[in-house]
Design an enzyme around this catalytic site. Structure first.
Site, short mmCIF file in Angstrom:
data_model
loop_
_atom_site.label_atom_id
_atom_site.label_comp_id
_atom_site.label_asym_id
_atom_site.label_seq_id
_atom_site.Cartn_x
_atom_site.Cartn_y
_atom_site.Cartn_z
N THR A 1 -48.64 -38.33 -26.29
CA THR A 1 -48.50 -37.02 -25.63
C THR A 1 -47.80 -37.11 -24.28
O THR A 1 -47.38 -36.08 -23.75
CB THR A 1 -49.89 -36.43 -25.35
OG1 THR A 1 -50.62 -37.37 -24.54
CG2 THR A 1 -50.66 -36.16 -26.65
N CYS B 1 -46.10 -42.24 -24.12
CA CYS B 1 -47.19 -42.45 -25.07
C CYS B 1 -47.12 -41.29 -26.06
O CYS B 1 -46.10 -40.58 -26.11
CB CYS B 1 -48.54 -42.58 -24.38
SG CYS B 1 -49.12 -41.12 -23.48
N ASP C 1 -46.64 -47.00 -25.32
CA ASP C 1 -47.62 -47.51 -26.29
C ASP C 1 -47.05 -47.26 -27.68
O ASP C 1 -45.87 -46.87 -27.83
CB ASP C 1 -49.01 -46.88 -26.05
CG ASP C 1 -49.11 -45.43 -26.54
OD1 ASP C 1 -48.08 -44.83 -26.92
OD2 ASP C 1 -50.24 -44.90 -26.51
N HIS D 1 -37.99 -31.67 -5.92
CA HIS D 1 -39.13 -31.20 -5.11
C HIS D 1 -40.21 -32.26 -4.89
O HIS D 1 -40.80 -32.31 -3.81
CB HIS D 1 -39.79 -29.99 -5.78
CG HIS D 1 -38.95 -28.76 -5.74
ND1 HIS D 1 -39.45 -27.50 -5.98
CD2 HIS D 1 -37.62 -28.58 -5.49
CE1 HIS D 1 -38.48 -26.60 -5.88
NE2 HIS D 1 -37.36 -27.23 -5.60
N HIS E 1 -40.52 -30.11 1.28
CA HIS E 1 -40.90 -31.00 0.17
C HIS E 1 -41.42 -32.33 0.72
O HIS E 1 -42.39 -32.89 0.18
CB HIS E 1 -39.71 -31.20 -0.76
CG HIS E 1 -39.26 -29.92 -1.40
ND1 HIS E 1 -40.12 -29.09 -2.07
CD2 HIS E 1 -38.05 -29.32 -1.42
CE1 HIS E 1 -39.47 -28.03 -2.51
NE2 HIS E 1 -38.20 -28.14 -2.12
C1 RB5 Z 1 -52.68 -43.03 -28.88
O1 RB5 Z 1 -53.14 -42.66 -30.13
C2 RB5 Z 1 -52.63 -41.82 -27.96
O2 RB5 Z 1 -53.92 -41.51 -27.54
C3 RB5 Z 1 -51.73 -42.10 -26.80
O3 RB5 Z 1 -50.46 -42.42 -27.24
C4 RB5 Z 1 -51.55 -40.98 -25.80
O4 RB5 Z 1 -51.16 -39.81 -26.44
C5 RB5 Z 1 -52.65 -40.78 -24.87
O5 RB5 Z 1 -52.60 -39.91 -23.99
#
Ligand code: RB5
Length: 144
Positions: free
Chosen positions: A66, A64, A7, A97, A133
């Site tokens: 995080t 993304c 994203d 694993h 595993h």
């Molecule tokens: C977008 O702002 C953010 O929410 C997305 O990139 C991600 O971190 C969501 O888990």
């Protein structure tokens, strides 16, 4: 073939990942997004998951902000084992694993140099084929 998806929060780090794959002549299919304009991360996680489910790609990389949103989304898809990794050790162990088929990273969490090492460990490490595993992965799928 590696399926790539991100994203807007992962776009910048994905450009680093693509350059790193290009340098090693590793083939990939880029499912977007293609700019830092705000998008919905599940759309791209689904594209990568579907490419693995239909056999177009054998592994995927999702980024993304995080890494959490794409990993939660991908792990709801049948046959997808997505691992959110912040270091090479996690990337190596999730291949050995868990036989993870998708790597997730956080573009706002992980720096470019660390990300390259994570990608290399994820792509180069084979599944251990260990009996315990295999048993544990089957158990994951019992409740899919
Ligand atoms: C977008 O702002 C953010 O929410 C997305 O990139 C991600 O971190 C969501 O888990």
């Amino acid at each position: 073939m590696i399926a790539l998806g991100c994203d807007h929060g992962g776009y910048s780090l994905m450009q680093v990942v693509k350059a790193h794959l290009d340098a090693q002549h590793i083939a990939y299919q880029d499912f977007g997004c293609f700019s830092e304009k705000s998008v919905d991360y599940p759309d791209y996680a689904h594209k990568v998951g579907h490419a693995i489910q239909d056999g177009t790609c054998d592994k995927g990389i999702l980024i993304c902000g995080t890494g959490i949103g794409v990993s939660i989304t991908a792990n709801k898809m049948k046959g997808i084992r997505c691992a959110l990794c912040t270091n090479e050790y996690m990337a190596r162990l999730t291949r050995e694993h868990n036989d993870a088929n998708v790597l997730a990273m956080g573009g706002r969490v992980t720096g470019p140099g660390v990300a390259e090492g994570i990608v290399d460990a994820f792509l180069m490490t084979p599944f251990s084929q260990g009996e315990r595993h295999i048993r544990r992965i089957r158990k994951m799928e019992e409740d899919e």
